[in-house]
Design an enzyme around this catalytic site. Structure first.
Site: not given
Ligand SMILES: Cc1cc2nc3c(=O)[nH]c(=O)nc-3n(C[C@H](O)[C@H](O)[C@H](O)COP(=O)(O)OP(=O)(O)OC[C@H]3O[C@@H](n4cnc5c(N)ncnc54)[C@H](O)[C@@H]3O)c2cc1C
Length: 667
Positions: A43-44, A267, A285, A338, A454, A464
């Site tokens: 993810g990001l 939320h 959003s 929130r 996250e 948050r």
């Molecule tokens: C609808 C929605 C809207 C949002 N809007 C906003 C916003 O406008 N602004 C903001 O700041 N935040 C927003 N958020 C929150 C934000 O999107 C997330 O907190 C953030 O993107 C999490 O990023 P991350 O890279 O930590 O994890 P994620 O994007 O959840 O990525 C997790 C990664 O881990 C991998 N993974 C997980 N477990 C395993 C495993 N056991 N083995 C291999 N791979 C695994 C997955 O495949 C994925 O690649 C929003 C959330 C949602 C649901």
């Protein structure tokens, strides 16, 4: 009880990060070529970390369970990403972003980390613009901003309602460059099943190839977990269906402390639950609260007539509407944080003012914004005497330009036109502030195992603020981890490749296979979803928007019993050595059944209310959260000891040297 060492550098707050970067060890470019890093999650947080580490010269292996990094949950992020650029000249600064984040989190986050986050926030925007991320721009071409909850400035950068998608495309492009160079090996449709420790250090993972069912060993000098949040423990949430806690929980079982599990975010603006057959909730959003006004009818009889379909919201006169957030919190109005907005919605609905059939919905209304924007537009067009119909048409176009995709999504799901009638919304589970405990370097309590985005317990304390998850994930991945990981890897320049034919890998692989076998052996009475739904109901009813000691105690017992029943009676069809999505789900739910119990225990032990953790026993006279700074100003970090109820609590006391601890008020 052990005292946790957060390794926060000494010195003035604003100089800590610069000084730390100057003090920590480096790995020279030639040595980086001999060092392997595993990044689980793309993810990001994971995509930005892996692209940057590979760019620096490390050999990176990435893992995700989706068929492409581009499908990570981050892609769903809608509203925007914060940065203290002060482009609007409205009084923003690094200090204000720092202050807002600490206050927003109800004084339960680490000062030094949050200040660093605010400092690097500005770099994120430059980095992403350089990658070509199409942030919204103003008429003159400059980057545009909007506001999010809990702040009084406009510091949120956005790309319509698709900010996460555009940011992830940027990070994924950076990853792809490294994949092509051979510096990143990308393993998609692979799930990390366990963390492997050699001599107490994280040295690799056991992964399952989700297409073939094969169990694989992967070695590295360090492992980064960027695996997202655990909100799906509630079953219904705004998370993607696959989001899970497996990687973090496996690390926890291997010795990584798990921090503040009970700090989850609910939320306020999601499409309300419609029935029992639903498996997913949809977010509207927070950016919509820039222009949407939240209300319920003032009169109980109006609310009832609406629920019975005898009255429409548009028929309720202005003086008969209760804009309860504007009434209760005049300084922040609809843009309160929130947790505050969610509780206020619950309070109105519990009092009988809910506006859908279930009684669990409030209105988010754009009518006054449409008319305000329309009037401005008519004025600039020289149409001073434009009638209401013309003004409305002009206003709708402006609202569409700002939020069009969100309105379209709402209309598709609910079959009502939100330009003509207010949206119905209700709080839903959305984000996990809790996660793996990490020190200032983002290292967990297992040497060489890092957590980013996250997945770590993060900088957000007990709540948050909007648009700050993307900021934190990208800060961790682009600007923090690439520095701090070198300090640890400097010890490994002569280690050589990690041998996966060792006793530690044998043991971990065996444990994974045994777990899979156990899941296949249930009597077959109930589906995996049956258990997940049951768990979700316990979590929502007893560990949700408000909690009390009695129900938390009940939740602990009910979850333990459910877990036992799960292993005895779950039905997993197919086999373990081939593609099997039911087995994937079962593995994830098995871990949720442990996490859920720890979650309830954590909430039970925190005898105060703060941020998203609202204990009914601890509230002010007007129903606000009542903190207890004397006894609970700490991060609760839990050590695994077998059954979740036996977990041992460690505390990281939070020092506030630069911010005065105050009652959190948004009035
Ligand atoms: C609808 C929605 C809207 C949002 N809007 C906003 C916003 O406008 N602004 C903001 O700041 N935040 C927003 N958020 C929150 C934000 O999107 C997330 O907190 C953030 O993107 C999490 O990023 P991350 O890279 O930590 O994890 P994620 O994007 O959840 O990525 C997790 C990664 O881990 C991998 N993974 C997980 N477990 C395993 C495993 N056991 N083995 C291999 N791979 C695994 C997955 O495949 C994925 O690649 C929003 C959330 C949602 C649901």
């Amino acid at each position: 009880m052990a005292v946790l060492d957060s390794k926060v550098p000494k010195g003035p707050l604003a100089e800590k990060w610069s000084k730390h970067k100057n003090d920590i060890r480096l790995v020279n470019p030639a040595n980086k070529r001999n060092i392997d890093v595993i990044v689980v999650g793309t993810g990001l947080a994971g995509a930005s970390a892996s692209a940057t580490l590979a760019e620096l010269g490390y050999n990176v292996k990435t893992f995700c369970y989706q068929d492409s990094p581009r499908r990570a949950h981050s892609i769903a992020a809608q509203g925007g990403v914060n940065a203290a650029k002060n482009y609007q000249g409205d009084g923003d600064s690094v200090y204000r972003l720092f202050y807002d984040t600490i206050k927003g989190g109800d004084y339960r986050s680490r000062e030094a980390n949050v200040h660093r986050l605010a400092e690097v926030s500005t770099n994120i925007i430059d980095q992403c613009v350089a990658q070509g991320v199409p942030f919204a721009r103003e008429y003159g071409g400059l980057l545009d901003n909007r506001s999010f909850g809990g702040v009084q400035v406009s510091r949120t950068f956005y790309a319509k309602g698709q900010t996460g998608q555009q940011l992830l495309l940027g990070a994924y492009s950076a990853m792809n460059r490294q994949i092509q160079r051979g510096k990143i090996k990308s393993y998609t449709r692979h799930e990390m099943m366990d963390l492997v420790l050699v001599d107490g250090k994280a040295r690799g993972i056991i992964a399952r190839n989700l297409v073939t069912g094969e169990i694989e060993r992967h070695g590295a000098h360090a492992v980064v977990l960027a695996t997202g949040g655990y909100g799906n423990v509630f079953f219904l949430s705004t998370y993607c269906m696959g989001a899970n806690v497996m990687a973090a929980w496996r690390a926890h079982r291997r010795g990584a402390l798990f921090a503040n599990p009970c700090f989850t975010q609910i939320h306020p603006t999601c499409i309300p639950v419609s029935g029992d057959h639903q498996s997913k909730l949809t977010l509207m959003s927070e950016s919509l609260r820039n222009d949407g006004r939240i209300w319920v009818p003032k009169k109980l009889e109006d609310a009832q007539a609406i629920r019975e379909g005898k009255l429409k919201p548009t028929q309720i006169a202005e003086e008969d509407r209760d804009y309860y957030l504007e009434r209760r919190y005049p300084a922040f109005g609809n843009l309160v944080p929130r947790d505050v907005a969610s509780r206020a919605a619950k309070e109105r609905c519990d009092a009988g003012y809910g506006v859908n059939k279930t009684g669990e919905a409030v209105y988010l209304d754009f009518d006054s914004a449409i008319m305000r924007y329309g009037r401005e537009k008519a004025n600039t067009m020289g149409l001073k005497d434009a009638d209401d119909k013309t003004v409305r048409e002009l206003g709708e176009k402006i609202v569409e330009a700002k939020y069009g995709n969100l309105f379209q999504m709402y209309e598709k799901i609910v079959d009502e036109n939100p330009y003509k009638t207010p949206m119905k919304i209700y709080p839903a589970v959305h984000y996990a502030m809790g996660g793996l405990w990490v020190d200032y370097n983002l290292m967990t309590t297992i040497p060489g195992c890092y957590a980013a985005g996250e997945a770590n317990f993060s900088d957000h304390g007990a709540n948050r603020l909007g648009a700050s998850a993307l900021m934190q994930g990208l800060a961790d991945g682009y600007f923090v981890l690439p520095y701090t990981i070198g300090d640890y890897l400097a010890e490994d320049i002569q280690t050589g490749a990690i041998d996966t034919n060792s006793a530690a890998f044998d043991e971990a692989e065996k444990a994974v296979k045994e777990k899979l076998e156990r899941l296949m052996k249930g009597s077959g009475h109930h589906s995996v979803d049956y258990y997940h739904k049951k768990l979700g109901k316990i979590m929502w009813n007893k560990c949700g928007m408000s909690r009390n000691a009695k129900e938390l105690q009940e939740a602990i017992e009910e979850i333990a019993a459910l877990r036992k029943d799960f292993y005895e009676n779950v039905r997993v069809t197919g086999s373990a050595d081939s593609k099997n999505q039911e087995l994937e789900k079962a593995g994830r739910v098995a871990d949720f059944l442990e996490l859920g119990e720890l979650f309830a225990l954590d909430a039970l032990k925190r005898n105060e209310s703060c941020g998203g953790h609202f204990r009914e026993e601890y509230q002010t006279e007007d129903g606000e959260a009542l903190r207890d700074d004397e006894n609970f100003r700490y991060v609760a970090a839990w050590e695994y000891k077998g059954e979740p109820k036996d977990a041992v609590l460690h505390k990281e006391e939070l020092e506030y040297e630069n911010i005065e601890l105050k009652t959190r008020s948004y009035k």
